[in-house]
Design a protein around this motif. Sequence first.
Motif, short mmCIF file in Angstrom:
data_model
loop_
_atom_site.label_atom_id
_atom_site.label_comp_id
_atom_site.label_asym_id
_atom_site.label_seq_id
_atom_site.Cartn_x
_atom_site.Cartn_y
_atom_site.Cartn_z
N ASN A 43 -2.37 -2.51 4.33
CA ASN A 43 -2.23 -1.49 3.28
C ASN A 43 -0.78 -1.27 2.87
OD1 ASN A 43 -4.97 -1.06 3.16
ND2 ASN A 43 -4.92 0.53 4.73
N LEU A 92 -9.67 -1.51 -7.14
CA LEU A 92 -8.77 -2.65 -7.33
C LEU A 92 -9.52 -3.99 -7.37
CD1 LEU A 92 -5.66 -3.42 -7.40
CD2 LEU A 92 -6.01 -4.01 -5.00
N HIS A 115 -2.05 -7.21 -3.06
CA HIS A 115 -3.46 -6.87 -2.85
C HIS A 115 -4.32 -7.51 -3.94
CE1 HIS A 115 -2.31 -2.98 -0.51
NE2 HIS A 115 -2.38 -4.04 0.30
N LEU A 116 -3.86 -7.41 -5.17
CA LEU A 116 -4.60 -7.96 -6.29
C LEU A 116 -4.68 -9.48 -6.21
CD1 LEU A 116 -6.08 -7.22 -8.88
CD2 LEU A 116 -3.92 -7.43 -10.09
N PRO A 162 2.47 -4.50 -1.20
CA PRO A 162 2.47 -3.97 -2.57
C PRO A 162 1.13 -4.25 -3.28
CG PRO A 162 4.17 -5.66 -2.29
CD PRO A 162 3.48 -5.52 -0.99
N PRO A 163 0.77 -3.42 -4.24
CA PRO A 163 -0.51 -3.60 -4.95
C PRO A 163 -0.65 -4.96 -5.62
CG PRO A 163 0.47 -1.49 -5.51
CD PRO A 163 1.47 -2.23 -4.67
N GLU A 164 0.46 -5.55 -6.03
CA GLU A 164 0.40 -6.87 -6.66
C GLU A 164 -0.15 -7.91 -5.69
OE1 GLU A 164 3.29 -5.08 -6.54
OE2 GLU A 164 3.33 -4.32 -8.60
N TYR A 196 -9.25 3.04 -2.78
CA TYR A 196 -8.19 2.25 -3.41
C TYR A 196 -8.69 0.84 -3.72
CZ TYR A 196 -3.96 -0.61 -3.67
OH TYR A 196 -3.00 -1.51 -4.05
N PHE A 197 -9.27 0.17 -2.72
CA PHE A 197 -9.76 -1.19 -2.93
C PHE A 197 -11.02 -1.20 -3.79
CE2 PHE A 197 -7.27 -2.12 0.99
CZ PHE A 197 -6.41 -3.03 0.40
#
Length: 171
Positions: free
Chosen positions: A20, A52, A27-28, A23-25, A48-49
């Motif tokens: 977690n 996403l 994760h994506l 960074p979100p990038e 969150y996921f």
Amino acid sequence: MAQSAEPEVQLHPKGIPNFNDLPPELHLLISQHLIYPDALSLKHTSRYFFHLVDTGVKLKVEWLMERWSLHLECPSDRHCDLRSDLKFCRGSVRLLIQRRREHLECESRPGLGCLVYGTSNCIHRRQYKLRLKRWLRTRLTVEVWWIVMALAPVVLACLWVAELTTWQASA
């Protein structure tokens, strides 16, 4: 004082970074490389996921086509609804995902390897006793167990009478 442009990664109490913390990038990008069952599992780990991870029609169709190319079981229902995960995972798709999670598909054909980890050998293959227990649990329904339980005393009584008659004949 000038503030740094790099966000500081918060470490957990033991100093080990967590998934977690990425960074979100990232994760994506990671979620875009997952097949449908894995993406669905990640999607349901947190809110969150959930927002996403994309488990749309394209991902479902790719997963079904991959299963078809490997000659694995596919949903037999012609009315397979691809619009939502809830409707898609009803019936046989839910069972297929469970079979994958338990590595039962790795045992379906020799030389197929582990379909979960993508290795040549599946180290999670079940032992013979566990496979037999699982087969008995899924194949024998509650009604069949009641019939077996009712017939057991009858069979034992027949064996006892047969033994008693042979014992009386010899005496």
